[in-house]
Structures are given as structure tokens and as C-alpha cells.
Design a protein around this motif. Structure first.
Motif, mmCIF file in Angstrom:
data_model
loop_
_atom_site.group_PDB
_atom_site.id
_atom_site.type_symbol
_atom_site.label_atom_id
_atom_site.label_comp_id
_atom_site.label_asym_id
_atom_site.label_seq_id
_atom_site.Cartn_x
_atom_site.Cartn_y
_atom_site.Cartn_z
ATOM 1 N N LYS A 122 0.854 -1.172 -0.012
ATOM 2 C CA LYS A 122 -0.001 0.211 0.054
ATOM 3 C C LYS A 122 0.844 1.128 0.094
ATOM 4 O O LYS A 122 0.342 2.288 -0.018
ATOM 5 N N ARG A 123 2.304 1.258 0.174
ATOM 6 C CA ARG A 123 2.842 2.230 0.144
ATOM 7 C C ARG A 123 2.937 2.940 -1.267
ATOM 8 O O ARG A 123 2.938 2.404 -2.337
ATOM 9 N N THR A 124 2.825 4.342 -1.355
ATOM 10 C CA THR A 124 3.002 4.945 -2.645
ATOM 11 C C THR A 124 4.181 5.033 -3.292
ATOM 12 O O THR A 124 5.269 4.852 -2.646
ATOM 13 N N SER A 125 4.559 5.590 -4.447
ATOM 14 C CA SER A 125 5.679 5.496 -5.204
ATOM 15 C C SER A 125 6.920 6.608 -4.534
ATOM 16 O O SER A 125 7.972 6.272 -4.819
ATOM 17 N N ASP A 126 6.005 7.397 -3.622
ATOM 18 C CA ASP A 126 6.954 8.248 -3.017
ATOM 19 C C ASP A 126 7.467 7.925 -1.716
ATOM 20 O O ASP A 126 8.070 8.690 -0.710
ATOM 21 N N GLY A 127 7.028 6.801 -1.171
ATOM 22 C CA GLY A 127 7.357 6.155 0.137
ATOM 23 C C GLY A 127 6.403 6.584 1.153
ATOM 24 O O GLY A 127 6.604 6.147 2.351
ATOM 25 N N ARG A 128 5.131 6.983 1.083
ATOM 26 C CA ARG A 128 4.142 7.130 1.959
ATOM 27 C C ARG A 128 2.644 6.450 1.775
ATOM 28 O O ARG A 128 2.772 5.711 0.908
ATOM 29 N N TRP A 129 1.966 6.638 2.567
ATOM 30 C CA TRP A 129 0.668 5.989 2.504
ATOM 31 C C TRP A 129 -0.534 6.926 2.618
ATOM 32 O O TRP A 129 -0.676 8.015 2.970
#
Length: 314
Positions: free
Chosen positions: A265-272
């Protein structure tokens, strides 16, 4: 974004986010933590919740009405924010104990159902113990909780009403959180029994790998993979992983699949991101639906940090 950039972004959030970021991710100086925690009661989300308390001590209309703006859920939110105890919070706890005790010893906000709801009692132990309620005020609640453990190790709020035969993930996580807070705050009444009960309930969740049927291996319900916050009474895998982290549990192999779901579920920029909240009126909308979430980013990072000792968590 690299980790340093994500931390900086978290520290631009509400003071409660700042406090928990410094405490859990940065391991900052205790003096800074004390100052940040103190500010939660005077600014941001914590202040907004505190100032909505009614003169008689409740929030909303009563202890459990309406759902998310009631005293129960407001106190649960204040506990999640790590709000310091205030005179208003202490007063609310006393009102609950004085007016909401059921015949079975549990906390019961219903005027029509005589049996206390175990989910509510787990939540009550969670925030009540966090805010330092007197032990003598909660011994009957402890007795009630202990009486409700099922043979499979977990709990189900329908046991004392309809004779449930299988534990509920929802009830079990609320009860475990309450037991853990009770133990962490050093309460002594029936402590050894609660330690054993906690172990049995942990095993119940682990046997289900946090979200799978122990009979078929299928996902119990897709919502268990949905990382809503605040969690309310609903179970999900991040809530469960946060509990195991708070309990100081080892990285059991049966947690691995849930950890991998968090990573997915982590986005491509490393967040949620944050999914849509559970329906109902709220005092404060902390974050908007569908956007990158400071809450879920913080919660996911600290779970992954804790369990990163496992070679299989990447």
C-alpha cells in the motif's frame, strides 16, 4: 521522497503527529517529548476535541450517542492523539463509572440492553487506563472482561447476548488494546490472569494470520486490509500490527503476510494514503479522504521499523 524528507513532512503536521514522530521514529530527547505532549491539549486536533465537551462532562449526547462524537469515541480519539490527561477528561471518566456501570460489572451505555458490550469495555480500559483512572473504579470491568474470553482464545461481544461460538477479530483487538494499556500502566488487580488471557487472544489473531480464515485460508473480509483512521471499533491489519508492536511481541512468521500487505500500500514516494472514513458525524476531520496521510505514514513506518529485524520484511 527519502526517509529524511518524509520525517520532515510528518513534522509539519499536527502537534500530535509531531509528538509521536519524535517519540517513535526519532527517539528524541524526553524534554522535547514532554513539551510536545503538553501542547496537544492546547492546540490542534486535541484542543478542538477537548473544547467540545459538554458542561455535564459528556461529549455528543451521551456516553455512546451518537457514535463518533460520543464520549466513548471522543476519549478514544484523545487517547490516540496521546493527549495529556486534563480535569475535563478525569471528570468524564468519573461520570462514566458513576452512571454507566451495568449489572454484570461492565460499562454499559445502553438503556435497553442489559448485557454490557465487550468491545466498549475494551475501549474503555484502553483510554481509562491511559488517562490514569483509579484501579478500584475498574475492578468490575476487569472481572467482566476476564469472564468473556472464549475457548478459541479470543473474544466476541455477542457471547453474553446470543451465545457466539467463534471469536470476533473486532472484539478481540479492542479487548487486547484495553488489556495491554492496563498492563503497561502498572495496574495490579488480576494482572497475572490478564497476562495469560492476552497470550491466548494474541494466538487467536496469529492463527488467522491477522486476516485469513483459520479453516479455509481465504481473506475473512476485504475491509480488514483497509487502513482507515481513526479505526473506531473496526479491525484491520495495521491496527493489529500496531497492537503487536505496542505489546513488544516478536516478529512471528504469521505476521509476515500482513506486513507485506502494508508494504504493497506504500505509494511511489514512500508514503501511505487514507481511505474513506467510516460514515458518521465527527468533531474534527483530521485528514481528507484519498490524500497522502500523515497518520497512516507514521503508523506504517513505526510498525515496519519495529519488525524490520525479520529478514523477510523488506
Amino acid at each position: 521522497m527519502d526517509r529524511k524528507e518524509i520525517i520532515s513532512w510528518l513534522l509539519e503536521g499536527d502537534v500530535s503527529i509531531q509528538y509521536q514522530t519524535h517519540r517513535d521514529l526519532l527517539k528524541s530527547d524526553p524534554a522535547l517529548l514532554r513539551e510536545l505532549k503538553k501542547r496537544i491539549a492546547s492546540e490542534g486536533w486535541g484542543y478542538e476535541l477537548l473544547k467540545r465537551q459538554n458542561p455535564e462532562g459528556h461529549w455528543g449526547r451521551a456516553f455512546y450517542q451518537p457514535k463518533w462524537t460520543s464520549t466513548n469515541y471522543t476519549l478514544l480519539d484523545l487517547r490516540s492523539l496521546c493527549t495529556p490527561c486534563t480535569p475535563g477528561i478525569t471528570r468524564a471518566l468519573h461520570v462514566i463509572v458513576e452512571t454507566c456501570k451495568g449489572m454484570d460489572g461492565g460499562i454499559n451505555g445502553s438503556v435497553t440492553v442489559p448485557e454490557s458490550d465487550l468491545c466498549i469495555n475494551g475501549m474503555f480500559l484502553n483510554y481509562g487506563c491511559y488517562f490514569g483512572i483509579e484501579e478500584e473504579a475498574i475492578t468490575s470491568v476487569v472481572d467482566f472482561v476476564i469472564s468473556q474470553q472464549m475457548e478459541d482464545g479470543g473474544f466476541n461481544c455477542m457471547l453474553n447476548r446470543y451465545g457466539a461460538r467463534h471469536s470476533s477479530m473486532h472484539t478481540t483487538i479492542s479487548t487486547l488494546e484495553g488489556i495491554r494499556e492496563y498492563l503497561d500502566q502498572g495496574y495490579g488487580y488480576r494482572r497475572d490472569e490478564l497476562v495469560q488471557i492476552e497470550g491466548g487472544a494474541q494466538e487467536f489473531l496469529l492463527r488467522h494470520r491477522l486476516f485469513r480464515s483459520d479453516r479455509t485460508g481465504e481473506i475473512i473480509h476485504p475491509a480488514m486490509l483497509r487502513l482507515a483512521f481513526p479505526t473506531r471499533w473496526k479491525y484491520d491489519i495495521l491496527r493489529a500490527l500496531e497492537y503487536f508492536r505496542n505489546a513488544g511481541a516478536p516478529c512471528d512468521e504469521r505476521l509476515q503476510e500482513a506486513l507485506e500487505e502494508i508494504l504493497k500500500k506504500r505509494t511511489s514516494d514512500g508514503r501511505w494514503k487514507l481511505p474513506a472514513p467510516y460514515p458518521g458525524a465527527v468533531h474534527v476531520e483530521m485528514e481528507s479522504t484519498g490524500v497522502i496521510s500523515r497518520w497512516n505514514t507514521l503508523r506504517s513506518l513505526r510498525v515496519l521499523d519495529y519488525f524490520q529485524g525479520s529478514e523477510r520484511v523488506e
